[in-house]
Design a protein around this motif. Structure first.
Motif: not given
Length: 182
Positions: A168-172, A176-182
């Motif tokens: 659960r934590a890794r998926a979240k 989060i990381v994906g959103e920051e790098h967009e």
């Protein structure tokens, strides 16, 4: 010499604890260095962890888990109590009441360790969006490098519950990381 399945006598326990201390003191110090940038606090929390460990060592049962997992369980409790004291404003008073201040060389060495853990602190800051239980699971397994069984023991949960928390934590975190790098 102790027979198989038995713990050694008192002098053997001291030698056994010394081996555990030497093997894990750097990891425990790094655990606290990821949580605070104050060298004195890192030193105090590390010392508190090993004081508690040595006083409870005669009751430590290796059949219930590894020394590393046991130490991280103690470190978690020490840090939680530290956070409670800080939130109540008791930390400064307790530190000044009988604890020695670090020497310049000791403080400099801890500053180097703390700086080395800067990325770990940044990751912990980014993990603030996770539930506390999920965050602890990721910290122990992915950052501190504990085996899953050791982390589960330190958290007082089953291995299955730990796997769920990690998933659960890794998926979240990926989201989060994906959103920051967009």
């Amino acid at each position: 010499m102790a027979e198989a399945g038995q713990r050694p006598g008192a002098s053997g326990l001291a030698a056994e604890f010394e081996q555990i201390y030497r093997a894990h003191v750097q990891e425990v110090t790094a655990y606290f260095a990821r949580r605070t940038a104050d060298p004195q606090t890192v030193a105090d929390l590390t010392a508190d962890t090993f004081v508690r460990a040595i006083t409870s060592f005669p009751t430590f049962d290796p059949a219930r888990g590894s020394p590393r997992g046991w130490l991280f369980g103690i470190a978690r409790r020490v840090f939680a109590q530290h956070c409670e004291r800080v939130s109540r404003g008791q930390d400064v008073t307790a530190r000044l009441a009988g604890r020695r201040e670090l020497g310049v060389d000791e403080a400099a060495e801890l500053v180097v360790r703390i700086d080395a853990e800067c990325r770990g602190r940044e990751l912990l800051d980014g993990m603030a969006a996770l539930a506390p239980a999920d965050r602890e699971a990721v910290e122990l397994v992915d950052i501190a490098g504990l085996e899953r069984t050791e982390a589960a023991a330190a958290l007082g949960i089953s291995s299955g519950a730990l796997r769920i928390r990690l998933f659960r934590a890794r998926a979240k975190l990926r989201k989060i990381v994906g959103e920051e790098h967009e």
